[in-house]
Design an enzyme around this catalytic site. Structure first.
Site, PDB file in Angstrom:
ATOM      1  N   CYS A  32       4.931  -5.358  15.767  1.00 21.94           N
ATOM      2  CA  CYS A  32       4.393  -4.489  16.701  1.00 21.94           C
ATOM      3  C   CYS A  32       2.858  -4.896  16.857  1.00 21.94           C
ATOM      4  CB  CYS A  32       4.412  -2.927  16.313  1.00 21.94           C
ATOM      5  SG  CYS A  32       6.313  -2.425  15.922  1.00 21.94           S
ATOM      6  N   CYS A  34      -1.554   2.007   7.311  1.00 20.28           N
ATOM      7  CA  CYS A  34      -0.930   0.954   6.265  1.00 20.28           C
ATOM      8  C   CYS A  34      -0.993  -0.431   6.723  1.00 20.28           C
ATOM      9  CB  CYS A  34       0.494   1.402   5.774  1.00 20.28           C
ATOM     10  SG  CYS A  34       0.437   2.258   4.426  1.00 20.28           S
ATOM     11  N   CYS A  59      -0.225  -3.338  15.016  1.00 16.00           N
ATOM     12  CA  CYS A  59      -0.125  -2.979  13.586  1.00 16.00           C
ATOM     13  C   CYS A  59      -0.533  -3.770  12.540  1.00 16.00           C
ATOM     14  CB  CYS A  59       1.302  -2.406  13.400  1.00 16.00           C
ATOM     15  SG  CYS A  59       1.582  -1.973  11.665  1.00 16.00           S
ATOM     16  N   GLU A  67       0.728  -1.183  -0.106  1.00 13.90           N
ATOM     17  CA  GLU A  67       0.045   0.154   0.078  1.00 13.90           C
ATOM     18  C   GLU A  67       0.845   1.172   0.038  1.00 13.90           C
ATOM     19  OE1 GLU A  67      -2.749  -0.158   3.402  1.00 13.90           O
ATOM     20  OE2 GLU A  67      -2.949  -2.305   2.996  1.00 13.90           O
ATOM     21  N   CYS A 118       5.925  -7.148   7.275  1.00 14.37           N
ATOM     22  CA  CYS A 118       6.810  -6.657   8.234  1.00 14.37           C
ATOM     23  C   CYS A 118       7.033  -7.488   9.420  1.00 14.37           C
ATOM     24  CB  CYS A 118       6.171  -5.372   9.196  1.00 14.37           C
ATOM     25  SG  CYS A 118       7.248  -4.428   9.965  1.00 14.37           S
ATOM     26  N   CYS A 173       3.365   8.601   1.242  1.00 15.05           N
ATOM     27  CA  CYS A 173       3.812   7.786   2.526  1.00 15.05           C
ATOM     28  C   CYS A 173       3.891   6.402   1.552  1.00 15.05           C
ATOM     29  CB  CYS A 173       2.716   7.427   3.457  1.00 15.05           C
ATOM     30  SG  CYS A 173       2.966   6.356   4.648  1.00 15.05           S
ATOM     31  N   SER A 230      10.821   6.624   9.014  1.00 14.64           N
ATOM     32  CA  SER A 230      10.360   6.256  10.372  1.00 14.64           C
ATOM     33  C   SER A 230      10.687   4.810  10.640  1.00 14.64           C
ATOM     34  CB  SER A 230       8.654   6.235  10.280  1.00 14.64           C
ATOM     35  OG  SER A 230       8.188   5.665  11.398  1.00 14.64           O
TER      36      SER A 230
HETATM   37  N1  SAH Z   1       8.216   0.098  10.738  1.00 17.29           N
HETATM   38  C1  SAH Z   1       8.413   1.816  10.659  1.00 17.29           C
HETATM   39  C2  SAH Z   1       7.249   2.040   9.939  1.00 17.29           C
HETATM   40  C3  SAH Z   1       6.043   1.736  10.297  1.00 17.29           C
HETATM   41  S1  SAH Z   1       4.417   2.645  10.092  1.00 17.29           S
HETATM   42  C4  SAH Z   1       8.105   2.341  12.354  1.00 17.29           C
HETATM   43  O1  SAH Z   1       7.923   1.205  13.098  1.00 17.29           O
HETATM   44  O2  SAH Z   1       8.367   3.218  12.409  1.00 17.29           O
HETATM   45  C5  SAH Z   1       4.752   4.204  10.549  1.00 17.29           C
HETATM   46  C6  SAH Z   1       4.107   4.565  12.082  1.00 17.29           C
HETATM   47  O3  SAH Z   1       2.587   4.168  11.799  1.00 17.29           O
HETATM   48  C7  SAH Z   1       4.573   3.654  13.216  1.00 17.29           C
HETATM   49  O4  SAH Z   1       4.865   4.547  14.292  1.00 17.29           O
HETATM   50  C8  SAH Z   1       3.829   2.651  13.406  1.00 17.29           C
HETATM   51  O5  SAH Z   1       3.748   2.206  15.015  1.00 17.29           O
HETATM   52  C9  SAH Z   1       2.356   3.518  13.267  1.00 17.29           C
HETATM   53  N2  SAH Z   1       1.024   2.704  13.119  1.00 17.29           N
HETATM   54  C10 SAH Z   1       0.987   1.472  12.949  1.00 17.29           C
HETATM   55  N3  SAH Z   1      -0.399   1.007  12.914  1.00 17.29           N
HETATM   56  C11 SAH Z   1      -0.893   1.994  13.251  1.00 17.29           C
HETATM   57  C12 SAH Z   1      -2.454   1.993  13.585  1.00 17.29           C
HETATM   58  N4  SAH Z   1      -3.198   1.142  13.379  1.00 17.29           N
HETATM   59  N5  SAH Z   1      -2.609   3.249  14.162  1.00 17.29           N
HETATM   60  C13 SAH Z   1      -1.785   4.306  14.438  1.00 17.29           C
HETATM   61  N6  SAH Z   1      -0.578   4.312  14.095  1.00 17.29           N
HETATM   62  C14 SAH Z   1      -0.157   3.160  13.657  1.00 17.29           C
END
Ligand code: SAH
Length: 375
Positions: free
Chosen positions: A135, A354, A138, A111, A131, A124, A212
């Protein structure tokens, strides 16, 4: 990674531009054609060699037989009332004239998003299919990681999103915040970002490109050594290791102290103000004591704290905190003198966090119009 076995090179792969020069020489073509083609791709927004109208027709046809411009296909295109647009891409597409079948059994999807904010036109982009960081809240990592994207596939997202803009508008910012952990794919990401910042690429200044990361110290050190000038955003999500180990499992092998120390080093080397990200999850990391601990952790740093209310993911047991809890959290940070920003959620109605669209998609091409309820 194996594309269709046609022997064609992906034009958007940064290395291919060198092959193109060799190919042109071998075909008795003048060297300036390479720059001409590049200009058509990055500035002229050409969709194909056929559209490059100042190239001889025969040359256009020959190029189309040797180089593949697009390897991804848009399988969904969602638009939100706030101007956010999201693309779901299917990778490993054949060139238009291919006859051979695809080598993958399951389609790979990623995406990417276009965000409109005043004059800003930000995109973005994703760096991996899935991934591996795990986390817990996510959507991107729910099924683990399949593979790293190639540099060309990363550039391709930029160009597909650029082509959503009217001719008079330009992309102004890039955030590498889509699917995947960018620092786990640095070898392919950095050449792609070079194309983004190059004068004969998209011409977007390093200071407008943000990577990020969950915080991988070894790779952060590499960024320091390479002297890159990109903005860095570190996803913290917790003010102590005990909680972070639960929310961001990869933290068990790393720890906040190491991450903060390498992030500080990046600040020293690059001079870029650090950004820390904190997704607020109701009842988990949104309590007043978390805000106080976070303030203590960040005080004294030249940093911006970006707090993002959770964007709920279907099937996951996490929720967005109440407005009152968010307000309280903010008050504590502001009183402690932390430079904090509560990010407005864009594109909620189109699953703009995403990883969500990919999970909800049967793989049909469609355009969905939706309305957004800003938080
Ligand atoms: N792997 C990278 C990029 C990931 S996405 C990272 O961890 O930074 C970018 C941001 O979106 C990250 O801070 C991630 O934790 C956050 N994110 C992921 N899913 C989310 C959600 N459902 N709601 C809000 N933020 C989210």
């Amino acid at each position: 990674m194996q594309l269709y076995d046609t022997g064609m090179k992906h034009l958007l792969e940064p290395d291919t531009w060198k092959s193109l020069k060799v190919w042109l020489a071998e075909h008795d073509q003048r060297a300036f054609r390479a720059a001409q083609i590049r200009k058509w791709i990055f500035e002229g927004r050409a969709e194909s060699f056929e559209a490059m109208s100042d190239l001889p027709k025969a040359l256009r046809a020959e190029l189309a037989g040797a180089f593949q411009v697009w390897t991804s296909k848009v399988v969904r295109h969602q638009k939100s009332a706030d101007g956010t647009e999201k693309l779901l891409l299917e990778l490993n597409q054949p060139p238009p004239n291919a006859t051979q079948g695809v080598l993958y059994s399951a389609p790979e999807q990623i995406e990417c998003v276009l965000l409109r904010d005043g004059e800003r036109r930000s995109i973005c982009i994703s760096t991996q299919v899935g991934c591996a960081m795990g986390c817990v809240f996510c959507a991107s990592g729910l099924d683990g990681v399949d593979r790293n994207l190639t540099s060309g596939e990363i550039v391709e997202q930029m160009l597909l999103l650029q082509r959503l803009l009217p001719a008079e508008e330009r992309l102004s910012h890039i955030v590498v915040m889509g699917m995947g952990e960018p620092l786990a794919n640095l070898d392919n990401l950095l050449p792609a970002l070079n194309e983004a910042s190059a004068d004969d690429g998209l011409g977007i200044s390093h200071r407008r490109i943000t990577i990020s990361t969950v915080g991988l110290p070894k790779q952060l050190d590499r960024l320091c050594e390479l002297n890159t000038r990109y903005q860095l955003a570190v996803s913290l999500h917790a003010p102590n290791d005990e909680l972070r180990n639960r929310i961001v499992p990869v933290n068990k092998n790393i720890g906040l102290a190491d991450i903060l120390a390498t992030a500080d080093r990046y600040f020293d080397v690059s001079g870029r103000r650090l950004t820390f990200e904190y997704v607020l999850l109701a009842g988990i990391n949104d309590q007043p004591q978390h805000a106080r601990e976070l303030a203590a952790l960040l005080s004294g740093r030249t940093a911006l704290l970006n707090v993002i209310p959770y964007n709920p993911v279907a099937g996951l047991p996490y929720a967005t905190p109440s407005a009152a809890a968010i307000r309280k959290f903010r008050e504590i940070l502001v009183e402690a003198g932390i430079n904090v920003q509560f990010r407005e959620r864009k594109g909620d109605a189109i699953n703009a966090a995403c990883g969500q669209l990919r999970r909800s998609t049967p793989g049909l091409s469609q355009i969905v119009e939706a309305t957004t309820t800003p938080c």
